[in-house]
Scaffold this active site. Structure first.
Site, mmCIF file in Angstrom:
data_model
loop_
_atom_site.group_PDB
_atom_site.id
_atom_site.type_symbol
_atom_site.label_atom_id
_atom_site.label_comp_id
_atom_site.label_asym_id
_atom_site.label_seq_id
_atom_site.Cartn_x
_atom_site.Cartn_y
_atom_site.Cartn_z
ATOM 1 N N GLN A 116 5.244 3.430 -5.748
ATOM 2 C CA GLN A 116 4.142 2.995 -4.905
ATOM 3 C C GLN A 116 4.636 2.530 -3.543
ATOM 4 O O GLN A 116 5.803 2.179 -3.366
ATOM 5 C CB GLN A 116 3.377 1.850 -5.577
ATOM 6 N N GLU A 200 -5.029 -4.590 -4.126
ATOM 7 C CA GLU A 200 -4.634 -5.574 -5.126
ATOM 8 C C GLU A 200 -4.696 -6.960 -4.504
ATOM 9 O O GLU A 200 -4.353 -7.136 -3.327
ATOM 10 C CB GLU A 200 -3.214 -5.304 -5.623
#
Length: 260
Positions: A116, A200
């Site tokens: 990521q 997030e």
């Protein structure tokens, strides 16, 4: 998994003088631990699929830490998207907070690794900072060097798996023209089954306004690409209140903060 994450955090703190992981790593790991231990995340229903395309569930899945769009089945080798950096505000009653705009491979259901990259936005007493990072989890996350980020900048993020144990991550600040690419290898093998475009955040969730991932696509192992429109939708719910709203098209995933 809980033990492994806790051990990694302990090792990170013990080896701070020897390594230079992102200063936001501990917070990011804690958010991921919460996500992976969530009963909601573990109880995602299997989705009917044709090739790499899956039928999204009816309605979103609610979690405490992530909102956006993600494929949990398929065969993916790359993910890319562009977004504009918002101006972060602390949640009501708080003076600090951090959120991450994240794209990547295998951050949802793969139990061995994920690849990521993203941008952390943090606010402390009204002062906002930005960190661009990449990680081949469960290895450390590291900050990109040579890239400066400000609110309003257009950022393109790309991850590519050249094999299950090698790949590249790229960040480009389209506003300044600066791009940095890192080549990575790992002993932790990817599953190449997940592709995600996410925001997030911790508790309480900071107000990020809107993050729209545009020109969003996931490269397929078999060739071609897939957009976010077929992905599962995730919204953040904290304290019994839904704090995000997600909309997807064939080329975009837009996450909007709807908390007070």
């Amino acid at each position: 998994m809980v033990y492994a994450i806790t051990l990694l955090i302990d090792l990170l703190l013990a080896s701070a003088a020897l390594a230079a992981p992102s200063p936001r790593l501990t917070a990011r790991l804690q958010r991921r631990q919460s996500k992976w231990n969530s009963q909601l995340m573990r109880s995602i229903e299997s989705r009917a699929a044709k090739g790499s395309r899956q039928i999204p569930p009816v309605g979103p899945t609610y979690t405490a830490t992530q909102a956006g769009a993600a494929y949990t089945t398929g065969a993916f080798k790359s993910v890319t998207a562009t977004f504009t950096v918002p101006t972060l505000k602390a949640a009501f009653g708080s003076t600090s907070g951090t959120i991450s705009a994240v794209i990547g491979l295998d951050g949802e259901t793969c139990t061995t690794a994920s690849l990521q990259t993203g941008v952390d936005l943090s606010i402390t007493n009204g002062i906002i900072s930005y960190d661009a990072w990449y990680e081949w989890y469960p290895n450390y996350a590291y900050d990109f060097s040579g890239v400066t980020i400000s609110a309003g900048n257009s950022i393109t993020l790309t991850v590519t798996a050249t094999s299950k144990t090698a790949g590249t991550v790229t960040i480009k600040n389209n506003t300044t023209g600066v791009a940095v690419t890192k080549s990575l290898t790992s002993t932790y093998a990817l599953c190449e089954t997940n592709a995600e475009w996410l925001v997030e955040g911790g508790t309480p969730l900071a107000n990020f306004g809107t993050i729209a991932f545009t020109s969003a696509s996931a490269g397929l192992v078999a060739g071609g690409t897939e957009g976010p429109s077929g992905a599962g939708i995730y919204d953040i719910e904290q304290g019994g209140k839904v704090l995000t709203s997600v909309a997807v098209t064939t080329t975009s995933a837009t996450i909007t903060y709807i908390g007070s």
